[in-house]
Design an enzyme around this catalytic site. Structure first.
Site, PDB file in Angstrom:
ATOM      1  N   LYS A  51      39.699  48.934  33.010  1.00 46.65           N
ATOM      2  CA  LYS A  51      38.306  48.466  33.021  1.00 46.65           C
ATOM      3  C   LYS A  51      37.345  49.646  33.039  1.00 46.65           C
ATOM      4  O   LYS A  51      36.317  49.647  32.352  1.00 46.65           O
ATOM      5  CB  LYS A  51      38.079  47.533  34.221  1.00 46.65           C
ATOM      6  CG  LYS A  51      38.825  46.217  34.082  1.00 46.65           C
ATOM      7  CD  LYS A  51      38.916  45.421  35.392  1.00 46.65           C
ATOM      8  CE  LYS A  51      39.804  44.191  35.181  1.00 46.65           C
ATOM      9  NZ  LYS A  51      40.045  43.426  36.442  1.00 46.65           N
ATOM     10  N   GLN A  95      38.706  43.914  42.805  1.00 46.87           N
ATOM     11  CA  GLN A  95      40.009  43.665  42.184  1.00 46.87           C
ATOM     12  C   GLN A  95      40.892  42.847  43.130  1.00 46.87           C
ATOM     13  O   GLN A  95      41.055  43.188  44.295  1.00 46.87           O
ATOM     14  CB  GLN A  95      40.687  44.998  41.839  1.00 46.87           C
ATOM     15  CG  GLN A  95      42.018  44.845  41.122  1.00 46.87           C
ATOM     16  CD  GLN A  95      41.869  44.223  39.726  1.00 46.87           C
ATOM     17  OE1 GLN A  95      40.959  44.556  38.975  1.00 46.87           O
ATOM     18  NE2 GLN A  95      42.752  43.294  39.391  1.00 46.87           N
ATOM     19  N   ASP A 118      32.790  38.626  37.279  1.00 48.44           N
ATOM     20  CA  ASP A 118      34.078  37.944  37.137  1.00 48.44           C
ATOM     21  C   ASP A 118      33.888  36.429  36.989  1.00 48.44           C
ATOM     22  O   ASP A 118      34.783  35.739  36.499  1.00 48.44           O
ATOM     23  CB  ASP A 118      34.955  38.219  38.369  1.00 48.44           C
ATOM     24  CG  ASP A 118      36.037  39.240  38.079  1.00 48.44           C
ATOM     25  OD1 ASP A 118      36.357  39.460  36.891  1.00 48.44           O
ATOM     26  OD2 ASP A 118      36.574  39.833  39.037  1.00 48.44           O
TER      27      ASP A 118
END
Lengths: 292, 292
Positions: A51, A95, A118
């Site tokens: 990412k 994460q 997200d």
């Protein structure tokens, strides 16, 4: 036909890179993504690395925070609060999974929904579920799946779409998106009776169940479109690292029956990252609109 | 077999009445439901009247607010804010539809989620959608449907459940509840191709599409369980009021094929009101826990 998420994502990343350069040139704003990584999970480190690499390539600022595995809940929450308040941060990615002692829900709910790139906040999922509402951000993997279907020219209207798996991050939101796109959606899962028959009824099959090559050639209707969201490790002595990655679909067998199938790797994975970049860019643009 | 929502609701109301009396005797708390009605829609007036009557029967305080049809948005919002702050109010019900000049979403989003006894807030729907999350309140009609299935002894595990309709207040939440209850859920709707065939595949069929007697006997698998959520007016000169109410299901024809079907009236309707009372009671109990 293989639906190459890799190729689609590459084009999207190039477009986003141009748009980010434009946003910077015209308005002096660099989109910024904060990544929060707690602990030493190797797969998590690898995901965050990918990412951050995508950010770098696109001219998106990457603010990385790495915390030890025994970081107390309060410290993780304090960091998230600081990132919520930081105007240079347009997206916050914590994460998952977090270490066991951390209450994951409380951390995720703390992320400002205007920075929840997200798309996992319950408020965001609620708006995604409801007709007439618009979520701030589409969750990255489900959005990537929808873009792949669109790019492959798939007509969803009134078609039978079967989603195999009911996870919060893929199965449930992708089913809702397919429903809003006028498909007739069936959500199948581990408890489903006659699973093969249900899958074989699908014009569009989304496999997101996490079982290596579970979907065989005789599970698929001739001419169907199959998107493989699974990422599973299977032992492979011929590989240096001792395993290879496979999806939830037996790609070779299914390719012979389906009209199109997405491969693993090179399918949904790169799309997920491209959508994360897209959400971060969108958030930076929205921050500009708010200032105006 | 007919699944009498009327009988189940009657028993539930009696139980709730006892619990409300108990809450008052032990803790001096009377559950309170505020109803907000804007304008002169006769059906809305009738619905609110039924809800207030149920409150009275159960010993739940009913605070009714009737506003003229031309009430400005700001005044409706001000009232909701006051009700949010009022400790004697445990549930707030804004009767829909609101007049056209009112932004319905903004009003609904303003209701404190701890008093959103209708369960329509996006945050609440999001938590309902997600595995591992608990909504504050289950939306009344979907919850009523689930209780009816439970009371009828229906085994959902792995069975094919088809939800006909994808509204925010019934189709979508009931599909999510059935999925969490381990059914294989298909959401069908106006765009669905071969709708009859999809319905005929259902072990459990929930009709919530708003078309009078659309589901015929040959749409139903022998032995299936059918819940009829529809309430439709059809002209009927033999009735004094000139119409009668029918569901989305041709009850007589379906009863001959299905193992069980819920009637209209006397099916889902009374359950919706019972679940509203249940949510109001639950909210009053929760307010007690917060004080402790």
């Amino acid at each position: 036909m293989l639906i190459s998420g890799k190729d689609i994502a590459k084009r999207l990343r190039a477009e986003l890179g141009d748009k980010a350069a434009d946003l910077k040139a015209k308005h002096g704003i660099t989109p910024g993504l904060a990544t929060v990584l707690v602990g030493n999970d190797p797969a998590s480190h690898s995901y965050v690395r990918m990412k951050r690499k995508a950010c770098e390539e696109l001219g998106i600022a990457s603010f990385h925070h790495e915390l030890p595995a025994d970081t107390p809940q309060a410290d993780v929450e304090k960091l998230v609060s600081e990132l919520n308040a930081d105007a240079t941060v347009h997206g916050i990615l914590v994460q998952l999974p977090l270490p066991d002692h951390i209450n994951e829900k409380e951390v995720l709910d703390l992320i400002s929904i205007s920075k929840d790139v997200d798309g996992f906040h319950p408020m965001n999922i609620g708006m995604l579920a409801m007709k007439g509402r618009e979520p701030h951000f589409l969750p990255c993997t489900p959005h990537g799946v929808m873009v792949m279907l669109h790019e492959a020219g798939v007509d969803l209207n009134g078609k039978n779409a079967v989603v195999l798996g009911r996870s919060n991050i893929v199965g449930i939101p992708v089913a809702l998106l397919l429903m809003h796109a006028n498909a007739t959606v069936t959500i199948a899962h581990s408890r489903t009776q006659n699973l093969q028959e249900v899958c074989k009824n699908a014009d569009i099959l989304i496999a997101a169940v996490g079982r290596a090559e579970m979907v065989k050639g005789d599970w698929v209707k001739p001419g169907a479109v199959v998107i493989d969201v699974g990422v599973n490790r299977v032992d492979d002595d011929t590989r240096e690292r001792g395993y290879r990655l496979v999806g939830d679909v037996d790609t070779d067998a299914v390719e012979a029956v389906a009209s199109a199938v997405s491969p693993v790797p090179g399918g949904v994975g790169p799309m997920t990252i491209a959508m994360l970049m897209s959400n971060t860019f969108t958030s930076a643009e929205a921050s500009l609109a708010q200032k105006a």
